[in-house]
Design a protein around this motif. Structure first.
Motif, PDB file in Angstrom:
ATOM      1  N   PHE A   3       4.974  11.499   3.506  1.00 61.79           N
ATOM      2  CA  PHE A   3       5.493  11.404   4.870  1.00 61.79           C
ATOM      3  C   PHE A   3       4.424  11.635   5.935  1.00 61.79           C
ATOM      4  O   PHE A   3       4.506  11.072   7.026  1.00 61.79           O
ATOM      5  CB  PHE A   3       6.632  12.413   5.067  1.00 61.79           C
ATOM      6  N   GLY A   4       3.436  12.478   5.627  1.00 60.28           N
ATOM      7  CA  GLY A   4       2.397  12.759   6.608  1.00 60.28           C
ATOM      8  C   GLY A   4       1.631  11.523   7.042  1.00 60.28           C
ATOM      9  O   GLY A   4       1.624  11.170   8.228  1.00 60.28           O
ATOM     10  N   PRO A   5       0.980  10.820   6.104  1.00 55.71           N
ATOM     11  CA  PRO A   5       0.245   9.606   6.492  1.00 55.71           C
ATOM     12  C   PRO A   5       1.155   8.485   6.994  1.00 55.71           C
ATOM     13  O   PRO A   5       0.781   7.738   7.898  1.00 55.71           O
ATOM     14  CB  PRO A   5      -0.455   9.195   5.183  1.00 55.71           C
ATOM     15  N   LEU A   6       2.355   8.368   6.385  1.00 54.35           N
ATOM     16  CA  LEU A   6       3.258   7.284   6.778  1.00 54.35           C
ATOM     17  C   LEU A   6       3.691   7.417   8.231  1.00 54.35           C
ATOM     18  O   LEU A   6       3.645   6.444   8.997  1.00 54.35           O
ATOM     19  CB  LEU A   6       4.488   7.272   5.861  1.00 54.35           C
ATOM     20  N   PHE A   7       4.109   8.620   8.620  1.00 50.09           N
ATOM     21  CA  PHE A   7       4.592   8.852   9.986  1.00 50.09           C
ATOM     22  C   PHE A   7       3.502   9.421  10.896  1.00 50.09           C
ATOM     23  O   PHE A   7       3.760   9.647  12.075  1.00 50.09           O
ATOM     24  CB  PHE A   7       5.786   9.812   9.972  1.00 50.09           C
ATOM     25  N   ARG A   8       2.313   9.667  10.311  1.00 52.76           N
ATOM     26  CA  ARG A   8       1.205  10.249  11.077  1.00 52.76           C
ATOM     27  C   ARG A   8       1.661  11.531  11.781  1.00 52.76           C
ATOM     28  O   ARG A   8       1.556  11.681  12.985  1.00 52.76           O
ATOM     29  CB  ARG A   8       0.660   9.238  12.083  1.00 52.76           C
ATOM     30  N   LEU A   9       2.161  12.471  10.959  1.00 59.81           N
ATOM     31  CA  LEU A   9       2.698  13.718  11.478  1.00 59.81           C
ATOM     32  C   LEU A   9       2.023  14.913  10.820  1.00 59.81           C
ATOM     33  O   LEU A   9       1.543  14.833   9.692  1.00 59.81           O
ATOM     34  CB  LEU A   9       4.214  13.795  11.209  1.00 59.81           C
ATOM     35  N   GLN A  10       2.007  16.022  11.545  1.00 57.34           N
ATOM     36  CA  GLN A  10       1.516  17.276  10.986  1.00 57.34           C
ATOM     37  C   GLN A  10       2.605  17.909  10.104  1.00 57.34           C
ATOM     38  O   GLN A  10       3.737  17.479  10.086  1.00 57.34           O
ATOM     39  CB  GLN A  10       1.112  18.224  12.114  1.00 57.34           C
ATOM     40  N   LYS A  11       2.244  18.949   9.365  1.00 55.56           N
ATOM     41  CA  LYS A  11       3.123  19.496   8.326  1.00 55.56           C
ATOM     42  C   LYS A  11       4.434  20.056   8.872  1.00 55.56           C
ATOM     43  O   LYS A  11       5.495  19.905   8.256  1.00 55.56           O
ATOM     44  CB  LYS A  11       2.382  20.564   7.515  1.00 55.56           C
ATOM     45  N   ASN A  12       4.416  20.722  10.015  1.00 53.67           N
ATOM     46  CA  ASN A  12       5.659  21.255  10.577  1.00 53.67           C
ATOM     47  C   ASN A  12       6.620  20.130  10.957  1.00 53.67           C
ATOM     48  O   ASN A  12       7.836  20.259  10.802  1.00 53.67           O
ATOM     49  CB  ASN A  12       5.363  22.112  11.807  1.00 53.67           C
ATOM     50  N   ALA A  13       6.078  19.030  11.445  1.00 54.00           N
ATOM     51  CA  ALA A  13       6.918  17.888  11.792  1.00 54.00           C
ATOM     52  C   ALA A  13       7.517  17.259  10.531  1.00 54.00           C
ATOM     53  O   ALA A  13       8.685  16.837  10.529  1.00 54.00           O
ATOM     54  CB  ALA A  13       6.107  16.856  12.569  1.00 54.00           C
ATOM     55  N   VAL A  14       6.731  17.204   9.452  1.00 54.62           N
ATOM     56  CA  VAL A  14       7.245  16.689   8.176  1.00 54.62           C
ATOM     57  C   VAL A  14       8.386  17.566   7.677  1.00 54.62           C
ATOM     58  O   VAL A  14       9.371  17.070   7.124  1.00 54.62           O
ATOM     59  CB  VAL A  14       6.108  16.606   7.132  1.00 54.62           C
ATOM     60  N   TYR A  15       8.273  18.871   7.873  1.00 56.65           N
ATOM     61  CA  TYR A  15       9.354  19.793   7.499  1.00 56.65           C
ATOM     62  C   TYR A  15      10.650  19.428   8.225  1.00 56.65           C
ATOM     63  O   TYR A  15      11.735  19.432   7.630  1.00 56.65           O
ATOM     64  CB  TYR A  15       8.944  21.225   7.846  1.00 56.65           C
ATOM     65  N   CYS A  16      10.544  19.071   9.487  1.00 61.14           N
ATOM     66  CA  CYS A  16      11.720  18.667  10.259  1.00 61.14           C
ATOM     67  C   CYS A  16      12.339  17.383   9.706  1.00 61.14           C
ATOM     68  O   CYS A  16      13.568  17.251   9.654  1.00 61.14           O
ATOM     69  CB  CYS A  16      11.342  18.457  11.727  1.00 61.14           C
ATOM     70  N   VAL A  17      11.497  16.440   9.302  1.00 60.22           N
ATOM     71  CA  VAL A  17      11.999  15.192   8.717  1.00 60.22           C
ATOM     72  C   VAL A  17      12.790  15.490   7.444  1.00 60.22           C
ATOM     73  O   VAL A  17      13.902  14.976   7.253  1.00 60.22           O
ATOM     74  CB  VAL A  17      10.838  14.219   8.411  1.00 60.22           C
ATOM     75  N   ILE A  18      12.239  16.331   6.582  1.00 59.37           N
ATOM     76  CA  ILE A  18      12.897  16.659   5.317  1.00 59.37           C
ATOM     77  C   ILE A  18      14.232  17.352   5.563  1.00 59.37           C
ATOM     78  O   ILE A  18      15.262  16.969   4.995  1.00 59.37           O
ATOM     79  CB  ILE A  18      11.988  17.561   4.450  1.00 59.37           C
ATOM     80  N   MET A  19      14.240  18.361   6.402  1.00 58.17           N
ATOM     81  CA  MET A  19      15.471  19.108   6.669  1.00 58.17           C
ATOM     82  C   MET A  19      16.493  18.247   7.389  1.00 58.17           C
ATOM     83  O   MET A  19      17.698  18.337   7.117  1.00 58.17           O
ATOM     84  CB  MET A  19      15.156  20.345   7.506  1.00 58.17           C
ATOM     85  N   GLY A  20      16.033  17.407   8.292  1.00 52.62           N
ATOM     86  CA  GLY A  20      16.938  16.564   9.053  1.00 52.62           C
ATOM     87  C   GLY A  20      17.637  15.515   8.216  1.00 52.62           C
ATOM     88  O   GLY A  20      18.767  15.121   8.514  1.00 52.62           O
ATOM     89  N   PHE A  21      16.975  15.047   7.142  1.00 54.99           N
ATOM     90  CA  PHE A  21      17.565  14.011   6.304  1.00 54.99           C
ATOM     91  C   PHE A  21      18.298  14.565   5.083  1.00 54.99           C
ATOM     92  O   PHE A  21      19.277  13.976   4.635  1.00 54.99           O
ATOM     93  CB  PHE A  21      16.484  13.028   5.842  1.00 54.99           C
ATOM     94  N   PHE A  22      17.853  15.688   4.552  1.00 52.25           N
ATOM     95  CA  PHE A  22      18.421  16.172   3.297  1.00 52.25           C
ATOM     96  C   PHE A  22      19.416  17.319   3.451  1.00 52.25           C
ATOM     97  O   PHE A  22      20.234  17.536   2.558  1.00 52.25           O
ATOM     98  CB  PHE A  22      17.304  16.602   2.340  1.00 52.25           C
ATOM     99  N   CYS A  23      19.364  18.047   4.545  1.00 50.94           N
ATOM    100  CA  CYS A  23      20.242  19.209   4.695  1.00 50.94           C
ATOM    101  C   CYS A  23      21.484  18.928   5.532  1.00 50.94           C
ATOM    102  O   CYS A  23      22.413  19.719   5.533  1.00 50.94           O
ATOM    103  CB  CYS A  23      19.472  20.382   5.302  1.00 50.94           C
TER     104      CYS A  23
END
Length: 316
Positions: free
Chosen positions: A70-90
């Motif tokens: 997700f980092g390279p794909l969305f060009r995001l830092q790690k905290n932002a990737v955490y938001c993507v994961i929680m937002g889609f899976f939780c």
């Protein structure tokens, strides 16, 4: 003028509650039951665990597993990737909650938070697969429905990242403010657990209040439709659709398999109750609710196009 209209509205609702006490009790109990049976077990544990991780600055470590993709794909830092994961899976509204908590702790920039809010606040996959699809009778088209529910927001997020937010979002982690590091160092894990639990209890209670309120608002279209000279079946169908627009979970329960496509189209928006819940989460920040609603509206239109194409191709 606005105060007068609101006064008239709530006065009318109060009168209807007194005149139609049986129906108002049913709608209120529906909201209470959905909150207790569905939201608390599915969401409350995630609120606590995520709250602990945010407070102890563990979100970057958690996202390492997903960051290589997700980092390279969305060009995001790690905290932002955490938001993507929680937002889609939780599940909703964990996306908005996590984004807001990290933004308030200066782990996300405002641009990052607003961008993530545009596509990372979705109905959870467990809820979607175990409740929505069986209820609307779409289990045989589960793969196509999953693409519509989660593939489209991911694609929309990608498009936004490489267009609107192409140059305004950092790709490296935001440094933890020194005062946050110092404060966290003074506290032990039990302090963070206690704080996370108290915050989660407050949040889940507020969300429950919104579910009860918006279910109760179904009393208004119910009374209006019941007094129109319309066929009984049409009154029921219109009432079910309006219920879904107000509060999505009870609306889907009432619609059943009568309007599967309407349910799938309403899910990205989440109903007015979900919008109000999101406002409750972000209201102490400078994040824009209008921007959130606009992006949800666009995603809803994209969803309509997606399912229209599937119907035209004979896939559903």
């Amino acid at each position: 003028m606005q105060k007068k209209l609101l006064t008239v509205f709530f006065l009318m609702l109060t009168v209807l509650m007194l005149l139609y006490s049986k129906e108002s009790l049913y709608f209120a109990l529906t909201g209470l039951d959905l909150w207790f049976q569905k939201m608390i077990p599915a969401l409350f544990p995630f609120m606590i665990l995520s709250g602990i991780m945010v407070r102890m600055n563990l979100t970057e470590g958690f996202s390492r597993l997903f960051y290589p993709f997700f980092g390279p794909l969305f060009r995001l830092q790690k905290n932002a990737v955490y938001c993507v994961i929680m937002g889609f899976f939780c599940g909703f509204p964990m996306g908005a909650r996590v984004i807001t908590e990290l933004y308030e702790r200066e782990r996300l920039t405002r641009k990052e938070a607003q961008y993530l809010l545009s596509f990372c606040n979705n109905i959870g996959p467990i809820y979607f697969v175990s409740f929505v699809l069986p209820t609307i009778g779409m289990t045989t088209q589960a793969v196509l429905c999953l693409i519509g529910m989660y593939g489209l927001p991911l694609l929309y997020g990608l498009v936004l990242r490489y267009t609107v937010y192409r140059t305004s979002i950092p790709t490296v982690s935001v440094s933890i403010p020194k005062n946050v590091v110092s404060e966290n160092a003074k506290q032990n894990i039990l302090y963070h657990v206690d704080d996370a639990i108290q915050t989660a209890i407050h949040s889940i209670t507020v969300l429950g209040g919104y579910m009860i309120l918006f279910n109760l608002l179904n009393l208004i279209p119910y009374v209006i439709l019941s007094h129109l000279k319309l066929p009984g079946s049409l009154v029921t169908e219109l009432s079910q659709l309006l219920n879904g627009l107000l509060e999505i979970t009870s609306g889907i329960s009432r619609m059943g398999s009568n309007f599967p496509l309407a349910a799938l189209i309403l899910l990205p928006l989440g109903g007015l109750s979900c919008i109000a819940q999101t406002y409750s989460i972000i209201r102490h920040t400078d994040l824009s609710l209008g921007s959130y609603i606009r992006h949800k509206g666009i995603l809803t239109l994209i969803t309509i196009v997606y399912y229209s194409l599937l119907i035209a191709c004979g896939l559903i």
